[in-house]
Design a protein around this motif. Structure first.
Motif, PDB file in Angstrom:
ATOM      1  N   GLY A   1       0.815  -1.257  -0.061  1.00  0.00           N
ATOM      2  CA  GLY A   1      -0.024   0.054  -0.003  1.00  0.00           C
ATOM      3  C   GLY A   1       0.785   1.334  -0.026  1.00  0.00           C
ATOM      4  N   SER A   2       0.192   2.574   0.372  1.00  0.00           N
ATOM      5  CA  SER A   2       1.026   3.622   0.313  1.00  0.00           C
ATOM      6  C   SER A   2       0.141   4.715   1.379  1.00  0.00           C
ATOM      7  CB  SER A   2       1.256   4.376  -1.089  1.00  0.00           C
ATOM      8  OG  SER A   2      -0.195   4.644  -1.470  1.00  0.00           O
ATOM      9  N   LEU A   3       0.875   5.574   1.725  1.00  0.00           N
ATOM     10  CA  LEU A   3       0.512   6.451   2.658  1.00  0.00           C
ATOM     11  C   LEU A   3       1.013   7.811   2.436  1.00  0.00           C
ATOM     12  CD1 LEU A   3      -1.031   7.546   5.401  1.00  0.00           C
ATOM     13  CD2 LEU A   3       1.180   6.905   6.577  1.00  0.00           C
TER      14      LEU A   3
ATOM     15  N   GLN B   1       4.064  26.832   3.023  1.00  0.00           N
ATOM     16  CA  GLN B   1       5.001  25.728   1.839  1.00  0.00           C
ATOM     17  C   GLN B   1       4.852  24.457   2.357  1.00  0.00           C
ATOM     18  OE1 GLN B   1       8.345  27.184  -0.344  1.00  0.00           O
ATOM     19  NE2 GLN B   1       8.572  28.983   1.555  1.00  0.00           N
ATOM     20  N   MET B   2       3.702  23.921   1.765  1.00  0.00           N
ATOM     21  CA  MET B   2       3.775  22.374   2.304  1.00  0.00           C
ATOM     22  C   MET B   2       3.956  21.519   1.082  1.00  0.00           C
ATOM     23  SD  MET B   2       0.519  22.295   4.778  1.00  0.00           S
ATOM     24  CE  MET B   2       1.085  21.131   6.074  1.00  0.00           C
ATOM     25  N   VAL B   3       4.574  20.477   1.423  1.00  0.00           N
ATOM     26  CA  VAL B   3       4.958  19.321   0.443  1.00  0.00           C
ATOM     27  C   VAL B   3       4.485  18.239   0.749  1.00  0.00           C
ATOM     28  CG1 VAL B   3       7.233  18.926   1.505  1.00  0.00           C
ATOM     29  CG2 VAL B   3       7.030  18.479  -0.971  1.00  0.00           C
ATOM     30  N   THR B   4       4.027  17.494  -0.351  1.00  0.00           N
ATOM     31  CA  THR B   4       3.489  15.952  -0.157  1.00  0.00           C
ATOM     32  C   THR B   4       4.346  14.935  -0.307  1.00  0.00           C
ATOM     33  OG1 THR B   4       1.423  16.671  -0.852  1.00  0.00           O
ATOM     34  CG2 THR B   4       1.438  14.473  -0.685  1.00  0.00           C
ATOM     35  N   LYS B   5       4.312  13.869   0.506  1.00  0.00           N
ATOM     36  CA  LYS B   5       5.417  12.826   0.429  1.00  0.00           C
ATOM     37  C   LYS B   5       4.467  11.309   0.410  1.00  0.00           C
ATOM     38  CE  LYS B   5       9.637  15.194   1.391  1.00  0.00           C
ATOM     39  NZ  LYS B   5      10.960  14.677   0.906  1.00  0.00           N
TER      40      LYS B   5
ATOM     41  N   PRO C   1      11.558   1.771   4.204  1.00  0.00           N
ATOM     42  CA  PRO C   1      12.472   2.793   4.405  1.00  0.00           C
ATOM     43  C   PRO C   1      12.698   3.840   3.593  1.00  0.00           C
ATOM     44  CG  PRO C   1      13.805   0.762   3.713  1.00  0.00           C
ATOM     45  CD  PRO C   1      12.032   0.569   4.010  1.00  0.00           C
ATOM     46  N   ASP C   2      11.532   4.644   3.366  1.00  0.00           N
ATOM     47  CA  ASP C   2      11.385   5.637   2.294  1.00  0.00           C
ATOM     48  C   ASP C   2      11.495   7.154   3.022  1.00  0.00           C
ATOM     49  OD1 ASP C   2       8.710   4.202   0.584  1.00  0.00           O
ATOM     50  OD2 ASP C   2      10.941   3.744   0.413  1.00  0.00           O
ATOM     51  N   MET C   3      11.728   7.108   4.401  1.00  0.00           N
ATOM     52  CA  MET C   3      11.474   8.296   5.115  1.00  0.00           C
ATOM     53  C   MET C   3      13.145   8.954   5.388  1.00  0.00           C
ATOM     54  SD  MET C   3       8.500   7.620   7.374  1.00  0.00           S
ATOM     55  CE  MET C   3       8.905   5.820   7.292  1.00  0.00           C
ATOM     56  N   CYS C   4      13.476   9.919   5.443  1.00  0.00           N
ATOM     57  CA  CYS C   4      15.024  10.466   5.757  1.00  0.00           C
ATOM     58  C   CYS C   4      15.110  11.146   6.933  1.00  0.00           C
ATOM     59  CB  CYS C   4      15.407  11.074   4.396  1.00  0.00           C
ATOM     60  SG  CYS C   4      14.663  12.838   4.522  1.00  0.00           S
ATOM     61  N   CYS C   5      14.150  11.221   7.706  1.00  0.00           N
ATOM     62  CA  CYS C   5      14.493  12.083   9.084  1.00  0.00           C
ATOM     63  C   CYS C   5      13.446  12.000  10.081  1.00  0.00           C
ATOM     64  CB  CYS C   5      14.723  13.390   8.673  1.00  0.00           C
ATOM     65  SG  CYS C   5      13.261  14.475   7.882  1.00  0.00           S
ATOM     66  N   GLY C   6      13.609  12.515  11.089  1.00  0.00           N
ATOM     67  CA  GLY C   6      12.645  12.540  12.154  1.00  0.00           C
ATOM     68  C   GLY C   6      11.230  13.126  11.649  1.00  0.00           C
TER      69      GLY C   6
ATOM     70  N   ALA D   1       5.448  12.932  10.560  1.00  0.00           N
ATOM     71  CA  ALA D   1       4.540  13.287  10.068  1.00  0.00           C
ATOM     72  C   ALA D   1       3.674  12.085   9.385  1.00  0.00           C
ATOM     73  CB  ALA D   1       4.935  14.204   8.789  1.00  0.00           C
ATOM     74  N   ALA D   2       4.313  11.145   8.891  1.00  0.00           N
ATOM     75  CA  ALA D   2       3.829   9.923   8.479  1.00  0.00           C
ATOM     76  C   ALA D   2       3.097   9.114   9.595  1.00  0.00           C
ATOM     77  CB  ALA D   2       4.772   9.028   7.976  1.00  0.00           C
TER      78      ALA D   2
END
Lengths: 108, 463
Positions: free
Chosen positions: B104-106, B118-122, B165-170, B175-176
């Protein structure tokens, strides 16, 4: 193929079984040999079966509270208890290393 | 110095919101007398068998659908063996081979540079969701060198959500998880309150140089809030970078986050790499789920979980709710994030909008700037607000009708916070904050001022 001391030590640690003596290890060896007979069957193209229940229906229960509330009965089994809690040692007590415990496996 | 690429994956355990446990009929409840919510099966007494709770299956399917997963129509249960005092059976029933949902995906949003505008979607990929049992609770009594065990939690249903492991920081991890928490709460599949242990997060962290293979990863446990999650991940990334730059190595180990010291420490209790000896759970046949096409005619409907039915009944997810708020009220996307982020704030906002003639675009300012900042200052939730939505609507109506000025409105609001039971109108009259509408009266006042300041008037007229 013989079962090695490392494997026996690993099993004793994982399952807390005690092979006790040469006879215990031999019995294990024989059991493995007995199971190995399965390799004589040709299973090409056959889906592995992991349960004889595989074509049964998994019964689904309704989400109702029907059990519990038997603290006293459960605690009857406890050797030691503190105010309705079970008592256990502070952490897992690992099996001592092979060299440090009294097991016939050392001699092997 | 070559740049470092941090890599963060998450394993999240969400307690399923249900009346009874995953495989037994004992109650699920947070605070109860020790060992009072425990059945014979939960205590692993011989002769007991697991019986799957349908509600838990539905919760997992709902969650899988909400996270865009493929639902496995056939999933299997396995035993994961390890010894611990709070795991009476010596194994946990889980889904290791074929879990109930996969792939799946979130999507989640971040503010760049802390600027809400300035919001960015990941996106983070969801590897899988599996059903499994929770363990009991251990209370460590170091003074008497013993552990007290309460099995009330043993056997409660969990959904383990594995994020790649698609995230890169705290910040990304936090946020996820926050978005997952909102989704679970919206679905009702879990109440996901971290403080009550209903949502537990373990982070997998590693670093590597771009173009090189992934580094050795560590697992970080004992993270008790979303804020601490960000701190723990960032600390661990830094620790690994410093260690590697010193010429050291990273051990593939489990570390615990110490919230007081703000660092991660080795968990001494873990003895090397665990061999869980996974095996199929022999007492449970495969779990079969259906959709409208594959529905068998002769099956009792209580025994059937229909994926299509669950899909139809899914409520609006947070992302959809936000889009609807933006479209309906003309507010900014970042406003919709804040509205959803505070429990009860959306309802508060919508009530005020309904009860006042003021445009939603203006109302939102009062909600986010005045109301929310006051609540934050006093650590109050929306539900605890001394100013109700109706009271605020009354005040904004006075402002809309130009009976008071904007400055006066802020003064009235300050009074309303005291919660003395006065209405906005009463406060306005008390403090004489009414705007004077009468033209003649205004002229009189202006004239009086001019008359009283003759010299200044002459100076102004002369330029």
């Amino acid at each position: 193929q013989e079962v090695t001391v490392e494997v026996l030590d690993h099993l004793e640690r994982l399952a807390l079984v005690d092979f006790r003596d040469a006879e215990g290890v031999e019995r294990l060896q024989k059991a493995i040999g007995f199971a190995d007979q399965l390799h004589e069957v040709n299973t090409d193209g056959v889906e592995p079966m992991d349960s004889v229940l595989e074509d049964r229906c998994l019964y689904l229960r309704e989400d109702d509270v029907t059990e519990g509330n038997c603290t006293n009965e459960l605690l009857k089994n406890a050797r030691e208890k503190v105010e309705e809690y079970f008592v256990a040692p502070p952490g897992n007590i690992p099996l001592p290393k092979l060299e440090e415990r009294e097991t016939f496996l050392q001699g092997s | 110095l070559a740049p470092w690429v941090p890599v963060v994956g998450l394993e999240i355990h969400a307690q399923i919101s249900s009346n009874s446990k995953l495989f037994s009929g004992s109650q699920v409840q947070f605070a109860a007398p020790p060992n009072s919510l425990v059945s014979f099966f939960d205590a692993s007494l011989p002769g007991t068998l697991p019986v799957l709770n349908r509600r838990c299956v539905e919760a997992a399917v709902m969650t899988g659908l909400a996270l865009n997963c493929s639902i496995n129509k056939k999933s299997l249960f396995d035993r994961k063996h390890y010894f611990y005092a709070d795991l009476p059976a010596g194994y946990q029933i889980t889904q290791q081979r074929v879990p109930i949902a996969v792939n799946g995906s979130l999507s989640y949003s971040l503010c760049i540079d802390n600027k809400m505008s300035q919001m960015v979607t990941k996106t983070v990929r969801i590897k899988q969701i599996q059903l499994e049992q929770d363990s009991g609770k251990s209370l460590h009594d170091d003074t008497r060198s013993q552990t007290l065990v309460d099995l009330n939690r043993a056997g409660v249903g969990l959904m383990e959500v594995v994020m790649e492991p698609d995230m890169c920081c705290g910040e990304e991890a936090a946020a996820a998880v926050r978005e997952l928490q909102l989704i679970l709460q919206t679905l009702g599949s879990s109440q996901a309150v971290m403080a009550e242990g209903q949502l537990r997060v373990d982070a997998n962290v590693s670093v590597h140089h771009p173009g090189e293979p992934y580094g050795v990863r560590t697992e970080v446990k004992n993270i008790n809030s979303i804020r601490f999650l960000a701190k723990a991940v960032d600390y661990e990334i830094q620790r690994q970078i410093e260690e590697l730059e010193k010429g050291g190595t990273i051990l593939n180990e489990t570390r615990a986050f110490d919230s007081k010291l703000g660092c991660t420490v080795t968990m001494r209790d873990k003895e090397g790499k665990q061999d869980y000896r996974f095996m199929p759970e022999p007492n449970l046949p495969p779990l079969i789920l259906y959709d409208t096409k594959s529905l068998p005619a002769n099956l009792n409907h209580q025994q059937v979980v229909n994926i299509d039915c669950i899909h139809e009944r899914l409520p609006d997810l947070p992302s959809v709710k936000r889009a609807k708020l933006v479209e309906r009220y003309g507010i900014l996307p970042e406003h919709s994030f804040t509205l959803l982020n505070e429990d009860g704030l959306t309802e508060f906002f919508e009530t005020v909008v309904k009860e006042t003639r003021m445009k939603p675009k203006k109302v939102i300012g009062w909600i986010l700037n005045d109301l929310l900042s006051y609540l934050k200052q006093h650590s109050l939730t929306v539900k605890e607000s001394p100013v109700s939505s109706f009271l605020l609507a009354d005040l904004l109506n006075l402002l809309e009708k130009k009976e008071i000025s904007s400055t006066a409105a802020k003064q009235v609001l300050a009074e309303l916070w005291k919660g003395e039971g006065k209405t906005p109108l009463e406060i306005v009259k008390e403090k004489k904050l009414e705007l004077i509408q009468d033209q003649n009266e205004l002229e009189h006042i202006c004239q009086a001022v001019i008359d009283g300041q003759e010299n200044e008037v002459i100076m102004m007229v002369l330029g």
